[in-house]
Design an enzyme around this catalytic site. Sequence first.
Site, PDB file in Angstrom:
ATOM      1  N   SER A   1     -41.408 -10.476  13.760  1.00  9.57           N
ATOM      2  CA  SER A   1     -41.310 -11.005  14.848  1.00  9.57           C
ATOM      3  C   SER A   1     -42.777 -12.107  15.587  1.00  9.57           C
ATOM      4  O   SER A   1     -42.323 -13.191  16.785  1.00  9.57           O
ATOM      5  CB  SER A   1     -42.024  -9.660  16.309  1.00  9.57           C
ATOM      6  OG  SER A   1     -41.586  -8.731  15.308  1.00  9.57           O
TER       7      SER A   1
ATOM      8  N   HIS B   1     -34.329 -12.324  14.349  1.00  4.74           N
ATOM      9  CA  HIS B   1     -34.759 -12.419  15.150  1.00  4.74           C
ATOM     10  C   HIS B   1     -34.178 -11.111  16.202  1.00  4.74           C
ATOM     11  O   HIS B   1     -33.684 -11.721  17.058  1.00  4.74           O
ATOM     12  CB  HIS B   1     -36.083 -12.767  16.159  1.00  4.74           C
ATOM     13  CG  HIS B   1     -37.063 -11.840  16.494  1.00  4.74           C
ATOM     14  ND1 HIS B   1     -38.140 -11.997  18.068  1.00  4.74           N
ATOM     15  CD2 HIS B   1     -37.448 -10.237  16.613  1.00  4.74           C
ATOM     16  CE1 HIS B   1     -38.752 -11.046  18.129  1.00  4.74           C
ATOM     17  NE2 HIS B   1     -38.283 -10.221  17.364  1.00  4.74           N
TER      18      HIS B   1
ATOM     19  N   GLU C   1     -33.069 -13.577  18.785  1.00  2.00           N
ATOM     20  CA  GLU C   1     -33.488 -15.356  18.784  1.00  2.00           C
ATOM     21  C   GLU C   1     -33.483 -15.908  17.717  1.00  2.00           C
ATOM     22  O   GLU C   1     -34.281 -14.960  16.461  1.00  2.00           O
ATOM     23  CB  GLU C   1     -35.024 -14.817  19.218  1.00  2.00           C
ATOM     24  CG  GLU C   1     -36.046 -15.659  19.532  1.00  2.00           C
ATOM     25  CD  GLU C   1     -37.697 -15.668  20.278  1.00  2.00           C
ATOM     26  OE1 GLU C   1     -37.746 -14.246  19.440  1.00  2.00           O
ATOM     27  OE2 GLU C   1     -37.454 -15.920  20.807  1.00  2.00           O
TER      28      GLU C   1
ATOM     29  N   ASN D   1     -41.936 -12.976  22.368  1.00  4.19           N
ATOM     30  CA  ASN D   1     -43.636 -12.480  22.036  1.00  4.19           C
ATOM     31  C   ASN D   1     -44.230 -13.083  22.398  1.00  4.19           C
ATOM     32  O   ASN D   1     -44.913 -12.372  22.928  1.00  4.19           O
ATOM     33  CB  ASN D   1     -43.476 -11.748  20.461  1.00  4.19           C
ATOM     34  CG  ASN D   1     -42.699 -10.324  20.229  1.00  4.19           C
ATOM     35  OD1 ASN D   1     -42.752  -9.386  20.947  1.00  4.19           O
ATOM     36  ND2 ASN D   1     -42.041 -10.625  19.763  1.00  4.19           N
TER      37      ASN D   1
HETATM   38  P1  NAD Z   1     -40.922  -0.411   9.925  1.00  4.19           P
HETATM   39  O1  NAD Z   1     -42.312   0.035   9.619  1.00  4.19           O
HETATM   40  O2  NAD Z   1     -40.190   0.347  10.636  1.00  4.19           O
HETATM   41  O3  NAD Z   1     -40.322  -0.780   8.888  1.00  4.19           O
HETATM   42  C1  NAD Z   1     -40.648  -1.548   7.637  1.00  4.19           C
HETATM   43  C2  NAD Z   1     -40.263  -0.689   7.002  1.00  4.19           C
HETATM   44  O4  NAD Z   1     -40.417  -1.965   5.457  1.00  4.19           O
HETATM   45  C3  NAD Z   1     -40.644   0.150   6.050  1.00  4.19           C
HETATM   46  O5  NAD Z   1     -39.200   1.286   5.240  1.00  4.19           O
HETATM   47  C4  NAD Z   1     -41.059   0.233   4.886  1.00  4.19           C
HETATM   48  O6  NAD Z   1     -41.492   0.991   3.790  1.00  4.19           O
HETATM   49  C5  NAD Z   1     -40.298  -1.317   4.084  1.00  4.19           C
HETATM   50  N1  NAD Z   1     -41.347  -1.985   3.333  1.00  4.19           N
HETATM   51  C6  NAD Z   1     -42.800  -2.417   3.235  1.00  4.19           C
HETATM   52  N2  NAD Z   1     -43.195  -3.794   2.248  1.00  4.19           N
HETATM   53  C7  NAD Z   1     -41.685  -3.858   1.904  1.00  4.19           C
HETATM   54  C8  NAD Z   1     -41.428  -4.003   0.314  1.00  4.19           C
HETATM   55  N3  NAD Z   1     -42.356  -4.883  -0.587  1.00  4.19           N
HETATM   56  N4  NAD Z   1     -40.114  -3.651  -0.454  1.00  4.19           N
HETATM   57  C9  NAD Z   1     -38.770  -2.901   0.317  1.00  4.19           C
HETATM   58  N5  NAD Z   1     -40.099  -2.511   1.732  1.00  4.19           N
HETATM   59  C10 NAD Z   1     -41.065  -2.823   1.711  1.00  4.19           C
HETATM   60  O7  NAD Z   1     -41.139  -1.877  10.941  1.00  4.19           O
HETATM   61  P2  NAD Z   1     -40.325  -1.920  11.752  1.00  4.19           P
HETATM   62  O8  NAD Z   1     -40.614  -1.520  12.999  1.00  4.19           O
HETATM   63  O9  NAD Z   1     -38.505  -1.884  11.376  1.00  4.19           O
HETATM   64  O10 NAD Z   1     -40.239  -3.543  11.855  1.00  4.19           O
HETATM   65  C11 NAD Z   1     -39.503  -4.926  10.802  1.00  4.19           C
HETATM   66  C12 NAD Z   1     -39.363  -6.221  11.320  1.00  4.19           C
HETATM   67  O11 NAD Z   1     -39.494  -5.863  12.051  1.00  4.19           O
HETATM   68  C13 NAD Z   1     -40.860  -6.542  11.390  1.00  4.19           C
HETATM   69  O12 NAD Z   1     -41.587  -8.138  10.574  1.00  4.19           O
HETATM   70  C14 NAD Z   1     -41.346  -6.770  12.455  1.00  4.19           C
HETATM   71  O13 NAD Z   1     -41.939  -7.531  13.252  1.00  4.19           O
HETATM   72  C15 NAD Z   1     -39.729  -6.817  13.002  1.00  4.19           C
HETATM   73  N6  NAD Z   1     -39.918  -6.460  14.195  1.00  4.19           N
HETATM   74  C16 NAD Z   1     -39.820  -5.646  15.323  1.00  4.19           C
HETATM   75  C17 NAD Z   1     -39.129  -5.085  16.034  1.00  4.19           C
HETATM   76  C18 NAD Z   1     -39.389  -3.869  16.342  1.00  4.19           C
HETATM   77  O14 NAD Z   1     -39.606  -3.290  18.268  1.00  4.19           O
HETATM   78  N7  NAD Z   1     -40.305  -2.118  15.531  1.00  4.19           N
HETATM   79  C19 NAD Z   1     -38.924  -6.119  16.909  1.00  4.19           C
HETATM   80  C20 NAD Z   1     -38.108  -6.825  16.832  1.00  4.19           C
HETATM   81  C21 NAD Z   1     -38.620  -7.636  14.756  1.00  4.19           C
END
Ligand code: NAD
Length: 287
Positions: free
Chosen positions: A123, A144, A156, A194
Site C-alpha cells: 500500500s 495494488h 493501481e 493512500n
Molecule cells: P494481513 O495481515 O491480512 O495478511 C498478511 C499475511 O502475510 C498473513 O497471513 C501473514 O501470515 C503473511 N505473512 C507475513 N510474513 C510472511 C512471510 N514472510 N511469508 C509468507 N507470508 C507471510 O494483511 P493484508 O491486509 O492482506 O495486507 C497484505 C498487503 O496488502 C500489505 O502490503 C498491505 O499494505 C496491502 N494492502 C492491504 C489492503 C487492505 O485493505 N488491507 C489494501 C491494499 C493493499
Amino acid sequence: MSAIDKSKPVGVVGAGAMGRGIVQVFAQSGFDVLVHDANEAAIDSAIATIEKLLERSVSKERITAVEKDAALKRITPVNELSAFKPVQLFVEAASERPDIKKSIFKGVDDLLADDAIRASNTSSISITELAAVTKNPTLFIGMHFFNPVPVMKLVEIVMGLETSDATYDKVHALAEAVGKTPLRANDHPGFVSNRILMPMINEAILCLQDGVATPEAIDGIMQLGMAHPMGPLRLADLIGLDVCYDILNVLHRDLGEDKYSPAPLLRKMVLAGRLGNKTKRGFYEYE
Ligand code: NAD
C-alpha cells in the site's frame, strides 16, 4: 498489448485479507494459482473463505457450481517457495513491512523464470526500493489491489524507477484478464490512493479523539454529505488499523510532513490489538 497466457500459473505469497482475494480472482479467471503463507492456518482460512464466497455466488446465480469447483481446483497451497518456479507472475501480499517483503523477494528471485514478473501489493512501501533487491528491476512493479479484491474494480499499477513499459503492458493485460480496471501511477509515498485516503482516515480518527462526534455520526456525515459509500472509520476497520498505522508512518517518514503523523488514538488501538474487522473490534464491533 501483451497476449495473455493461461498455461503458466500465478504465484501469491501472503494469504491474508488481500492475498486470498487475489488468489480468488485469478482462479476464477482461469489461471492456476499457487499460494503460500508463513502461517499455515492463514492458508486454511483463505481456502475456506474463498469456498464460502464462491458458494454464495452460486446461490445468487452469479456463477455455476461447476465454475465454483473449477476455480477451487485451480488453487494449490504450497509449503516451499521453490514451488513458484513455473509462475509467470509472482504477487507478494504479505504484511506491510519492508524487511518481510524484501526477504520474500530475495528468497524467490533466483528461483523464478528470468521473464517472470515480480509484483508487490504494498500500500505504501517504495516499489523502487523493493525492486532493488531483485536482479532485474525492469520486471518489478506495484500491483495494488483494493479490499475486498473480488468486489473492487481498481488495480493501481505502480511504476518503479526501473520498471519497463513491457512489464507495465503485461500487468495491465493481466489485470484486465481478471476483470479489473488498471490505472497507472508512479512510485511516490502512498502512490495516489493512500496519499489521499489515509490523511482523510487519520483526520476522522482525530475528530473522534477530539470528541467532535461519535463514530456513527462521523461516518454518517461523510456518507450522506460527501456521497462516500462507506464512512472513513468503518473503512479503516475494513482495511485493518495496523495497516492504516503502517501506511501513515511511511507517509510521515517519506513525505516529511507532520500532517501525516498517525493519530495517537490510532496508535493506541493498534497497541491494544483492536485492529478492525480482522480482530472483530476496531471503531465498531463485528460478529
Ligand atoms: P494481513 O495481515 O491480512 O495478511 C498478511 C499475511 O502475510 C498473513 O497471513 C501473514 O501470515 C503473511 N505473512 C507475513 N510474513 C510472511 C512471510 N514472510 N511469508 C509468507 N507470508 C507471510 O494483511 P493484508 O491486509 O492482506 O495486507 C497484505 C498487503 O496488502 C500489505 O502490503 C498491505 O499494505 C496491502 N494492502 C492491504 C489492503 C487492505 O485493505 N488491507 C489494501 C491494499 C493493499
